[in-house]
Scaffold this active site. Structure first.
Site, PDB file in Angstrom:
ATOM      1  N   ARG A   1     -29.340  37.381  -0.493  1.00 46.49           N
ATOM      2  CA  ARG A   1     -29.155  38.228   0.702  1.00 46.49           C
ATOM      3  C   ARG A   1     -28.232  37.480   1.651  1.00 46.49           C
ATOM      4  O   ARG A   1     -28.649  36.901   2.630  1.00 46.49           O
ATOM      5  CB  ARG A   1     -30.517  38.509   1.349  1.00 46.49           C
ATOM      6  CG  ARG A   1     -30.600  39.765   2.158  1.00 46.49           C
ATOM      7  CD  ARG A   1     -29.959  39.605   3.538  1.00 46.49           C
ATOM      8  NE  ARG A   1     -30.774  38.887   4.488  1.00 46.49           N
ATOM      9  CZ  ARG A   1     -30.325  37.880   5.249  1.00 46.49           C
ATOM     10  NH1 ARG A   1     -29.080  37.444   5.141  1.00 46.49           N
ATOM     11  NH2 ARG A   1     -31.104  37.284   6.106  1.00 46.49           N
TER      12      ARG A   1
ATOM     13  N   TYR B   1     -18.039  30.062  10.427  1.00 44.21           N
ATOM     14  CA  TYR B   1     -19.285  30.770  10.145  1.00 44.21           C
ATOM     15  C   TYR B   1     -19.080  32.280  10.281  1.00 44.21           C
ATOM     16  O   TYR B   1     -17.989  32.766  10.011  1.00 44.21           O
ATOM     17  CB  TYR B   1     -20.417  30.192  11.036  1.00 44.21           C
ATOM     18  CG  TYR B   1     -21.724  30.488  10.386  1.00 44.21           C
ATOM     19  CD1 TYR B   1     -22.028  29.982   9.127  1.00 44.21           C
ATOM     20  CD2 TYR B   1     -22.635  31.349  10.974  1.00 44.21           C
ATOM     21  CE1 TYR B   1     -23.192  30.319   8.480  1.00 44.21           C
ATOM     22  CE2 TYR B   1     -23.810  31.686  10.332  1.00 44.21           C
ATOM     23  CZ  TYR B   1     -24.078  31.173   9.082  1.00 44.21           C
ATOM     24  OH  TYR B   1     -25.230  31.522   8.437  1.00 44.21           O
TER      25      TYR B   1
ATOM     26  N   LYS C   1     -23.500  26.476   7.474  1.00 49.44           N
ATOM     27  CA  LYS C   1     -24.635  26.179   8.366  1.00 49.44           C
ATOM     28  C   LYS C   1     -24.699  24.692   8.662  1.00 49.44           C
ATOM     29  O   LYS C   1     -24.906  24.275   9.803  1.00 49.44           O
ATOM     30  CB  LYS C   1     -25.939  26.627   7.707  1.00 49.44           C
ATOM     31  CG  LYS C   1     -26.181  28.101   7.886  1.00 49.44           C
ATOM     32  CD  LYS C   1     -27.570  28.364   8.414  1.00 49.44           C
ATOM     33  CE  LYS C   1     -27.529  29.427   9.463  1.00 49.44           C
ATOM     34  NZ  LYS C   1     -28.529  30.469   9.361  1.00 49.44           N
TER      35      LYS C   1
ATOM     36  N   GLU D   1     -32.487  29.534   3.246  1.00 50.55           N
ATOM     37  CA  GLU D   1     -31.410  30.318   3.860  1.00 50.55           C
ATOM     38  C   GLU D   1     -31.010  31.520   3.003  1.00 50.55           C
ATOM     39  O   GLU D   1     -30.734  31.370   1.806  1.00 50.55           O
ATOM     40  CB  GLU D   1     -30.185  29.395   4.029  1.00 50.55           C
ATOM     41  CG  GLU D   1     -28.940  30.065   4.532  1.00 50.55           C
ATOM     42  CD  GLU D   1     -29.062  30.512   5.977  1.00 50.55           C
ATOM     43  OE1 GLU D   1     -29.870  29.923   6.726  1.00 50.55           O
ATOM     44  OE2 GLU D   1     -28.376  31.471   6.344  1.00 50.55           O
ATOM     45  N   ASP D   2     -30.986  32.693   3.624  1.00 48.81           N
ATOM     46  CA  ASP D   2     -30.474  33.903   2.982  1.00 48.81           C
ATOM     47  C   ASP D   2     -31.116  34.205   1.623  1.00 48.81           C
ATOM     48  O   ASP D   2     -30.417  34.542   0.651  1.00 48.81           O
ATOM     49  CB  ASP D   2     -28.941  33.849   2.895  1.00 48.81           C
ATOM     50  CG  ASP D   2     -28.306  34.223   4.241  1.00 48.81           C
ATOM     51  OD1 ASP D   2     -29.053  34.477   5.209  1.00 48.81           O
ATOM     52  OD2 ASP D   2     -27.064  34.256   4.328  1.00 48.81           O
TER      53      ASP D   2
ATOM     54  N   ASN E   1     -25.449  41.006  10.731  1.00 51.38           N
ATOM     55  CA  ASN E   1     -24.182  40.305  10.459  1.00 51.38           C
ATOM     56  C   ASN E   1     -23.658  40.700   9.088  1.00 51.38           C
ATOM     57  O   ASN E   1     -24.442  41.136   8.243  1.00 51.38           O
ATOM     58  CB  ASN E   1     -24.437  38.788  10.444  1.00 51.38           C
ATOM     59  CG  ASN E   1     -24.664  38.236  11.830  1.00 51.38           C
ATOM     60  OD1 ASN E   1     -24.086  38.692  12.787  1.00 51.38           O
ATOM     61  ND2 ASN E   1     -25.536  37.244  11.916  1.00 51.38           N
TER      62      ASN E   1
ATOM     63  N   ASP F   1     -34.611  29.884   8.450  1.00 48.04           N
ATOM     64  CA  ASP F   1     -33.867  30.193   9.667  1.00 48.04           C
ATOM     65  C   ASP F   1     -33.761  31.695   9.916  1.00 48.04           C
ATOM     66  O   ASP F   1     -33.782  32.138  11.055  1.00 48.04           O
ATOM     67  CB  ASP F   1     -32.482  29.567   9.561  1.00 48.04           C
ATOM     68  CG  ASP F   1     -31.736  29.706  10.851  1.00 48.04           C
ATOM     69  OD1 ASP F   1     -32.337  29.395  11.894  1.00 48.04           O
ATOM     70  OD2 ASP F   1     -30.593  30.151  10.829  1.00 48.04           O
ATOM     71  N   ASP F   2     -33.645  32.476   8.836  1.00 48.74           N
ATOM     72  CA  ASP F   2     -33.512  33.936   9.023  1.00 48.74           C
ATOM     73  C   ASP F   2     -34.764  34.508   9.666  1.00 48.74           C
ATOM     74  O   ASP F   2     -34.709  35.479  10.414  1.00 48.74           O
ATOM     75  CB  ASP F   2     -33.283  34.637   7.684  1.00 48.74           C
ATOM     76  CG  ASP F   2     -32.085  34.059   6.981  1.00 48.74           C
ATOM     77  OD1 ASP F   2     -31.009  34.048   7.577  1.00 48.74           O
ATOM     78  OD2 ASP F   2     -32.235  33.588   5.836  1.00 48.74           O
TER      79      ASP F   2
HETATM   80  P1  NAD Z   1     -33.879  41.837   4.968  1.00 47.66           P
HETATM   81  O1  NAD Z   1     -33.266  42.334   3.719  1.00 47.66           O
HETATM   82  O2  NAD Z   1     -35.090  41.008   4.901  1.00 47.66           O
HETATM   83  O3  NAD Z   1     -34.205  43.086   5.921  1.00 47.66           O
HETATM   84  C1  NAD Z   1     -33.396  44.213   6.112  1.00 47.66           C
HETATM   85  C2  NAD Z   1     -34.302  45.354   6.437  1.00 47.66           C
HETATM   86  O4  NAD Z   1     -33.570  46.503   6.816  1.00 47.66           O
HETATM   87  C3  NAD Z   1     -35.143  45.738   5.233  1.00 47.66           C
HETATM   88  O5  NAD Z   1     -36.506  45.719   5.564  1.00 47.66           O
HETATM   89  C4  NAD Z   1     -34.697  47.143   4.922  1.00 47.66           C
HETATM   90  O6  NAD Z   1     -35.780  47.946   4.488  1.00 47.66           O
HETATM   91  C5  NAD Z   1     -34.222  47.609   6.282  1.00 47.66           C
HETATM   92  N1  NAD Z   1     -33.352  48.755   6.118  1.00 47.66           N
HETATM   93  C6  NAD Z   1     -32.425  48.971   5.179  1.00 47.66           C
HETATM   94  N2  NAD Z   1     -31.912  50.208   5.329  1.00 47.66           N
HETATM   95  C7  NAD Z   1     -32.519  50.755   6.404  1.00 47.66           C
HETATM   96  C8  NAD Z   1     -32.415  51.999   7.043  1.00 47.66           C
HETATM   97  N3  NAD Z   1     -31.583  52.937   6.616  1.00 47.66           N
HETATM   98  N4  NAD Z   1     -33.183  52.235   8.107  1.00 47.66           N
HETATM   99  C9  NAD Z   1     -34.021  51.281   8.556  1.00 47.66           C
HETATM  100  N5  NAD Z   1     -34.172  50.098   7.973  1.00 47.66           N
HETATM  101  C10 NAD Z   1     -33.424  49.828   6.912  1.00 47.66           C
HETATM  102  O7  NAD Z   1     -32.743  41.081   5.744  1.00 47.66           O
HETATM  103  P2  NAD Z   1     -32.890  40.181   7.061  1.00 47.66           P
HETATM  104  O8  NAD Z   1     -32.970  38.762   6.683  1.00 47.66           O
HETATM  105  O9  NAD Z   1     -33.961  40.737   7.922  1.00 47.66           O
HETATM  106  O10 NAD Z   1     -31.461  40.415   7.706  1.00 47.66           O
HETATM  107  C11 NAD Z   1     -31.095  41.706   8.171  1.00 47.66           C
HETATM  108  C12 NAD Z   1     -29.783  41.609   8.930  1.00 47.66           C
HETATM  109  O11 NAD Z   1     -29.979  40.775  10.048  1.00 47.66           O
HETATM  110  C13 NAD Z   1     -28.631  41.002   8.132  1.00 47.66           C
HETATM  111  O12 NAD Z   1     -27.455  41.688   8.441  1.00 47.66           O
HETATM  112  C14 NAD Z   1     -28.531  39.604   8.649  1.00 47.66           C
HETATM  113  O13 NAD Z   1     -27.216  39.105   8.600  1.00 47.66           O
HETATM  114  C15 NAD Z   1     -28.954  39.813  10.074  1.00 47.66           C
HETATM  115  N6  NAD Z   1     -29.452  38.574  10.646  1.00 47.66           N
HETATM  116  C16 NAD Z   1     -28.900  38.187  11.818  1.00 47.66           C
HETATM  117  C17 NAD Z   1     -29.305  37.011  12.398  1.00 47.66           C
HETATM  118  C18 NAD Z   1     -28.738  36.564  13.704  1.00 47.66           C
HETATM  119  O14 NAD Z   1     -28.856  35.396  14.035  1.00 47.66           O
HETATM  120  N7  NAD Z   1     -28.159  37.447  14.467  1.00 47.66           N
HETATM  121  C19 NAD Z   1     -30.243  36.212  11.759  1.00 47.66           C
HETATM  122  C20 NAD Z   1     -30.823  36.654  10.572  1.00 47.66           C
HETATM  123  C21 NAD Z   1     -30.415  37.854  10.029  1.00 47.66           C
END
Ligand code: NAD
Length: 529
Positions: free
Chosen positions: A138, A85, A156, A227-228, A390, A250-251
């Site tokens: 995404r 993963y 997953k 997912e994503d 991530n 899940d996100d």
């Molecule tokens: P998303 O696209 O829904 O959200 C990303 C957000 O970041 C958007 O709202 C965007 O406007 C904002 N953004 C982009 N550039 C920015 C900047 N310069 N300043 C401030 N904000 C900014 O994506 P998501 O599903 O929310 O995922 C975001 C990240 O979180 C990804 O890297 C994903 O891998 C990670 N994530 C981690 C876990 C975990 O278990 N740790 C789970 C889900 C998502």
């Protein structure tokens, strides 16, 4: 039998089995025990040059001998989960078209419109209980990878089985191939998907609707994990289908449970009240707003009025701090638009909001810079710093930076794994705040109780359960979650708590057993011949 990964035991077939099954001569003489087989696989893995090669080896092993694949993976989750993963799966998806060998999972493409039921029926198993589906828009923080996002549902589902014992033969990974807007993939000779731009608007919605209707008909016992998906589709899809078919995102919800659990653990060990926390979310998409919404729910459950609960959460998006004055906010952000002055930079927002915690879900690496982290350390004895984006390349800061810039005061967890950090004679063990700590458990609970839906309250239960399992010892080592090496035990406990809640809430479709913990544990699949 030797070609079927579900039946194949390779050199572990006994002499009697070989005689009875007509396998004599088709295998070398030795009869291995499963442990030797596992050691052989681990030797192969150790000799490979990089993690992408190891990912490919795991992928081939899964197609050769499923039981052995899970035996190796579960034998050392700390070592092998980052290969199967995040972060390695991210590289695997980016390179999917280049190393593609055999199909895995189901691709439903724009060319299947009107015929999706037939395509689902091509899957060789009738009883499907879990579908993890992506449209590839995404993928982790890597953006639009189109049909190559398939690595994510496959990975997953492997973790559903490895971490919580969800039976692998009931699982189906699906990619909705609605095109891609990724120019370099569209121009890549080896791209494996439909070579057109993404469906949008009504066409996209109709595509997803046909998919859900087809699942309802062909696999009526299946639940769906979205997912994503990109944020603009993730939220509407979740809301449209969550009460029609047993499903979750899940996100949004799994990440929320892990984020909230991390905060619950941190405040428990800091001996502070949850209601006194101010959490600043950097990145206000699916993950960030998802955590904020669940934190609000948990606070309300603790007796805090909703208006006050919302004020524990502040959002910072690509336009700056989310405030009441902003006129460009999407519906999901409006509950967190407070009456405060705006801030264009994160460090200004930290000075204005004076948060006790910052959570990064922005995909902007390095955004928790030295100024932001030292400001957090000036404001707090123990600042909570969770760079959740991530894969590792997208993390808002590294573990070393967080510990060094706060002189070891940070309470830290990141989305992807980081190695231990030595600082002033002490070793810090950075925890991984990843939704893998929750979604497999929810999957096993769903398998056991077969609920009609999976409301947010189930994720609040998972968050509390996960936080409660974390011990003082864990915390003193630097963790706000139980260690990954005990992940299976952690997930079984969370699964039993969530399943119990399904029964108590009247959502389960099977009778409640007298001992839910024993029942859930008994349902967990094990990699044994
Ligand atoms: P998303 O696209 O829904 O959200 C990303 C957000 O970041 C958007 O709202 C965007 O406007 C904002 N953004 C982009 N550039 C920015 C900047 N310069 N300043 C401030 N904000 C900014 O994506 P998501 O599903 O929310 O995922 C975001 C990240 O979180 C990804 O890297 C994903 O891998 C990670 N994530 C981690 C876990 C975990 O278990 N740790 C789970 C889900 C998502």
């Amino acid at each position: 039998m030797l070609r079927d990964p579900r039946l194949n035991r390779g050199t572990a077939f006994t002499a009697d089995e070989r005689r009875a099954l007509g396998l004599e001569g088709l295998l070398p003489d030795v009869v291995s025990n499963p442990t030797t087989q596992m050691h052989r696989a681990e030797l192969h893995l150790a000799n490979l040059g990089n993690d992408l090669e190891r990912y490919q080896y795991f992928s081939d092993l899964q197609e050769r001998n499923e039981s052995l694949f899970y035996r190796v993976l579960m034998h050392d989750p700390v070592k092998y989960m980052p290969i199967v993963y995040t972060p390695t799966v991210g590289t695997a998806c980016q390179e999917y078209g280049r190393w593609y060998r055999r199909p895995k999972g189901l691709w439903i493409s724009v060319n299947h419109r009107g015929r999706m039921r037939d395509v689902l029926r091509n899957w060789p198993v009738d009883d499907v209980r879990f579908i993890v589906v992506t449209d590839g828009e995404r993928i982790l923080g890597l953006g639009d990878l189109g049909a190559q996002g398939m690595g994510i549902p496959i990975g997953k589902l492997a973790l559903y089985t490895a971490c919580a014992g969800v039976p692998p033969h009931l699982a189906l990974p699906i990619t909705l191939d609605v095109g891609t807007n990724n120019e370099s993939l569209l121009n890549d000779e080896f791209y494996i998907g439909v070579r057109q731009r993404r469906l949008v608007g009504a066409d996209y919605d109709a595509f997803v609707e046909e998919f859900v209707s087809a699942v309802e008909e062909v696999f009526p016992d299946a639940s769906i994990q979205w997912e994503d998906f990109a944020n603009q589709n993730a939220v509407p899809i979740l809301n449209r289908y969550r009460n029609r078919i047993c499903s979750f995102n899940d996100d949004i919800q799994g990440t929320a449970a892990v984020g909230v659990a991390g905060i619950l653990s941190a405040v428990r060990f800091k001996n502070e009240a949850l209601a006194n926390q101010r959490v600043l979310f950097f990145g206000a998409g699916s993950a960030g707003v998802g955590i904020a919404d669940l934190l609000t729910l948990v606070l309300i459950q603790e007796g805090v009025p909703e208006e006050q609960a919302r004020k524990c959460c502040y959002l910072f998006d690509s336009k700056g701090l989310v405030t009441a004055e902003r006129t460009d906010l999407t519906e999901t952000k409006i509950p967190y638009a407070h009456n405060i002055d705006g801030a264009e930079t994160l460090v200004d927002a930290v000075r204005r909001v004076r948060p006790t915690a910052i959570i990064g879900t922005s995909t902007i690496p390095g955004s928790f810079d030295v100024d932001v982290i030292t400001a957090m350390a000036e404001l707090n004895d123990r600042p909570i710093i969770f760079p959740f984006s991530n894969p590792t390349s997208k993390a808002e800061c590294s573990a070393e930076q967080a510990y060094t810039w706060t002189q070891g005061k940070a309470i830290f967890a990141a989305g992807s794994p980081f190695l231990p950090v030595e600082l002033n004679g002490r070793t810090y063990h950075p925890g991984q705040g990843n939704n893998v700590l929750v979604f497999p458990a929810v999957g096993l609970a769903v398998f056991a109780a077969r609920p009609t839906s999976i409301p947010d309250e189930a994720f609040a239960v998972a968050a509390r359960s996960l936080a409660a399992i974390t011990t003082v010892d864990d915390f003193e080592r630097g963790l706000v979650y139980p260690p990954l090496r005990t992940i299976r035990e952690t997930e079984l406990l969370i699964a039993a708590d969530v399943a119990t809640w399904f029964w108590n809430a009247g959502l389960a479709r099977v009778d409640q057993p007298s001992d839910v913990h024993a029942y859930v544990r008994g349902m967990a699949w094990k990699p044994e011949y």
